[in-house]
Design a protein around this motif. Structure first.
Motif, PDB file in Angstrom:
ATOM      1  N   PHE A   7       3.488  -4.531   3.150  1.00  0.00           N
ATOM      2  CA  PHE A   7       4.265  -3.297   3.213  1.00  0.00           C
ATOM      3  C   PHE A   7       3.321  -2.108   3.138  1.00  0.00           C
ATOM      4  N   VAL A   8       3.641  -1.066   3.890  1.00  0.00           N
ATOM      5  CA  VAL A   8       3.008   0.237   3.749  1.00  0.00           C
ATOM      6  C   VAL A   8       4.141   1.211   3.465  1.00  0.00           C
ATOM      7  N   VAL A   9       4.068   1.854   2.297  1.00  0.00           N
ATOM      8  CA  VAL A   9       5.117   2.778   1.863  1.00  0.00           C
ATOM      9  C   VAL A   9       4.523   4.183   1.862  1.00  0.00           C
ATOM     10  N   THR A  10       5.097   5.065   2.678  1.00  0.00           N
ATOM     11  CA  THR A  10       4.613   6.438   2.741  1.00  0.00           C
ATOM     12  C   THR A  10       5.471   7.317   1.839  1.00  0.00           C
ATOM     13  N   LEU A  11       4.819   8.301   1.219  1.00  0.00           N
ATOM     14  CA  LEU A  11       5.486   9.145   0.223  1.00  0.00           C
ATOM     15  C   LEU A  11       5.483  10.625   0.585  1.00  0.00           C
ATOM     16  N   CYS A  12       5.031  10.953   1.780  1.00  0.00           N
ATOM     17  CA  CYS A  12       5.085  12.339   2.247  1.00  0.00           C
ATOM     18  C   CYS A  12       5.180  12.314   3.764  1.00  0.00           C
TER      19      CYS A  12
ATOM     20  N   LEU B 268       1.284   7.081  -8.887  1.00  0.00           N
ATOM     21  CA  LEU B 268       2.430   6.708  -9.721  1.00  0.00           C
ATOM     22  C   LEU B 268       3.090   5.443  -9.191  1.00  0.00           C
ATOM     23  N   ALA B 269       3.295   5.375  -7.880  1.00  0.00           N
ATOM     24  CA  ALA B 269       3.944   4.208  -7.281  1.00  0.00           C
ATOM     25  C   ALA B 269       3.105   2.941  -7.477  1.00  0.00           C
ATOM     26  N   GLU B 270       1.808   3.042  -7.253  1.00  0.00           N
ATOM     27  CA  GLU B 270       0.921   1.886  -7.451  1.00  0.00           C
ATOM     28  C   GLU B 270       1.007   1.386  -8.892  1.00  0.00           C
ATOM     29  N   ALA B 271       0.878   2.290  -9.844  1.00  0.00           N
ATOM     30  CA  ALA B 271       0.885   1.905 -11.258  1.00  0.00           C
ATOM     31  C   ALA B 271       2.232   1.309 -11.667  1.00  0.00           C
ATOM     32  N   LEU B 272       3.312   1.906 -11.204  1.00  0.00           N
ATOM     33  CA  LEU B 272       4.637   1.407 -11.580  1.00  0.00           C
ATOM     34  C   LEU B 272       4.907   0.024 -11.000  1.00  0.00           C
ATOM     35  N   LEU B 273       4.562  -0.199  -9.731  1.00  0.00           N
ATOM     36  CA  LEU B 273       4.792  -1.523  -9.156  1.00  0.00           C
ATOM     37  C   LEU B 273       3.929  -2.573  -9.851  1.00  0.00           C
ATOM     38  N   ARG B 274       2.688  -2.235 -10.111  1.00  0.00           N
ATOM     39  CA  ARG B 274       1.796  -3.180 -10.797  1.00  0.00           C
ATOM     40  C   ARG B 274       2.332  -3.510 -12.186  1.00  0.00           C
ATOM     41  N   GLU B 275       2.823  -2.505 -12.877  1.00  0.00           N
ATOM     42  CA  GLU B 275       3.306  -2.709 -14.245  1.00  0.00           C
ATOM     43  C   GLU B 275       4.636  -3.458 -14.279  1.00  0.00           C
TER      44      GLU B 275
ATOM     45  N   SER C 122      -3.007   1.987  -3.549  1.00  0.00           N
ATOM     46  CA  SER C 122      -2.638   3.319  -3.085  1.00  0.00           C
ATOM     47  C   SER C 122      -3.832   3.945  -2.395  1.00  0.00           C
ATOM     48  N   ALA C 123      -3.535   4.887  -1.515  1.00  0.00           N
ATOM     49  CA  ALA C 123      -4.585   5.587  -0.773  1.00  0.00           C
ATOM     50  C   ALA C 123      -4.025   6.898  -0.257  1.00  0.00           C
ATOM     51  N   GLY C 124      -4.945   7.741   0.228  1.00  0.00           N
ATOM     52  CA  GLY C 124      -4.540   9.036   0.753  1.00  0.00           C
ATOM     53  C   GLY C 124      -5.221   9.356   2.064  1.00  0.00           C
ATOM     54  N   LEU C 125      -4.594  10.242   2.806  1.00  0.00           N
ATOM     55  CA  LEU C 125      -5.183  10.685   4.071  1.00  0.00           C
ATOM     56  C   LEU C 125      -6.421  11.529   3.814  1.00  0.00           C
ATOM     57  N   GLU C 126      -6.364  12.354   2.789  1.00  0.00           N
ATOM     58  CA  GLU C 126      -7.483  13.199   2.363  1.00  0.00           C
ATOM     59  C   GLU C 126      -7.606  13.059   0.851  1.00  0.00           C
ATOM     60  N   PRO C 127      -8.230  11.981   0.372  1.00  0.00           N
ATOM     61  CA  PRO C 127      -8.220  11.693  -1.069  1.00  0.00           C
ATOM     62  C   PRO C 127      -8.839  12.797  -1.933  1.00  0.00           C
ATOM     63  N   ALA C 128      -8.190  13.035  -3.038  1.00  0.00           N
ATOM     64  CA  ALA C 128      -8.678  14.005  -4.021  1.00  0.00           C
ATOM     65  C   ALA C 128      -9.903  13.439  -4.744  1.00  0.00           C
TER      66      ALA C 128
ATOM     67  N   LEU D  25       0.845  -1.187   0.000  1.00  0.00           N
ATOM     68  CA  LEU D  25       0.000   0.000   0.000  1.00  0.00           C
ATOM     69  C   LEU D  25       0.883   1.239   0.000  1.00  0.00           C
ATOM     70  N   PHE D  26       0.689   2.113  -0.985  1.00  0.00           N
ATOM     71  CA  PHE D  26       1.406   3.376  -1.070  1.00  0.00           C
ATOM     72  C   PHE D  26       0.495   4.471  -0.540  1.00  0.00           C
ATOM     73  N   LEU D  27       0.997   5.259   0.405  1.00  0.00           N
ATOM     74  CA  LEU D  27       0.207   6.318   1.038  1.00  0.00           C
ATOM     75  C   LEU D  27       0.805   7.691   0.789  1.00  0.00           C
ATOM     76  N   CYS D  28      -0.050   8.656   0.503  1.00  0.00           N
ATOM     77  CA  CYS D  28       0.340  10.061   0.491  1.00  0.00           C
ATOM     78  C   CYS D  28      -0.874  10.876   0.927  1.00  0.00           C
ATOM     79  N   ARG D  29      -0.756  12.175   0.908  1.00  0.00           N
ATOM     80  CA  ARG D  29      -1.841  13.012   1.433  1.00  0.00           C
ATOM     81  C   ARG D  29      -3.119  12.895   0.617  1.00  0.00           C
ATOM     82  N   ASP D  30      -3.036  13.111  -0.709  1.00  0.00           N
ATOM     83  CA  ASP D  30      -4.279  13.184  -1.485  1.00  0.00           C
ATOM     84  C   ASP D  30      -4.512  12.022  -2.454  1.00  0.00           C
ATOM     85  N   ASN D  31      -3.550  11.135  -2.592  1.00  0.00           N
ATOM     86  CA  ASN D  31      -3.696   9.974  -3.472  1.00  0.00           C
ATOM     87  C   ASN D  31      -4.100  10.384  -4.888  1.00  0.00           C
TER      88      ASN D  31
END
Length: 166
Positions: A82-87, A20-27, A37-43, A8-14
């Motif tokens: 794994f939980v990978v934070t990006l911010c 990008l991280a989700e798509a790249l790992l999947r690909e 991927s997910a966000g604390l305050e999703p856009a 799971l890739f986490l950032c503020r707004d996802n």
């Protein structure tokens, strides 16, 4: 059989970095990893420039949409490896909120990776490098499930029997 590792890739707004991280790992290694991927305050939607970086050759764009990290803490949520934070904001999330005992990773990106549309290309290349390094470090080999007997030599009749399954 060993299941894929879940990341799971986490950032503020996802909307950009975690997408990008989700798509790249999947690909790059969807055979060994399930990427989310997910966000604390999703856009409301994925940033158009992020989709622009992924447009060429990515088959999973339809799977990309901003979602809340709380979807991955509910009782029906899958257990993450794994939980990978990006911010910095997402790095403060308590990993105990997730099922199991996921390993926490924090990827620091250069400041130019945040913000303006032209900086998203820079973020793409940074995340690509991080994903490649992650795959190299964390990929588990699949178990060998097919054990064939070693045959030093055989006559034509014996080989025919082996191939026919008799």
């Amino acid at each position: 059989m060993t299941r894929k590792q879940r990341v799971l890739f986490l950032c503020r707004d996802n909307a950009t970095l975690s997408i990008l991280a989700e798509a790249l790992l999947r690909e790059l290694d969807g055979l060994h990893f399930d990427a989310f991927s997910a966000g604390l305050e999703p856009a409301d939607r994925v940033h158009a420039a992020a989709l622009g970086e992924l447009r060429h050759g990515f088959s999973s764009l339809d799977l990309l949409n901003p979602k809340s990290w709380l979807e991955f803490t509910s009782e029906w949520a899958p257990e993450m490896d794994f939980v990978v934070t990006l911010c910095d904001e997402s790095a403060r999330v308590d990993v105990r909120a997730f099922h199991g005992t996921p390993k926490l990773r924090h990827w620091t990106l250069t400041p130019s990776a945040h913000g303006a549309t032209h900086a998203i290309e820079n973020a793409f290349w940074q995340i690509l490098k991080r994903v490649e390094d992650f795959i190299a470090a964390e990929r588990r080999p699949w178990p060998s499930s097919l054990k064939l007997p070693a045959v030093a030599s055989c006559t034509t009749d014996a080989c025919d029997l082996l191939l026919s399954g008799q």
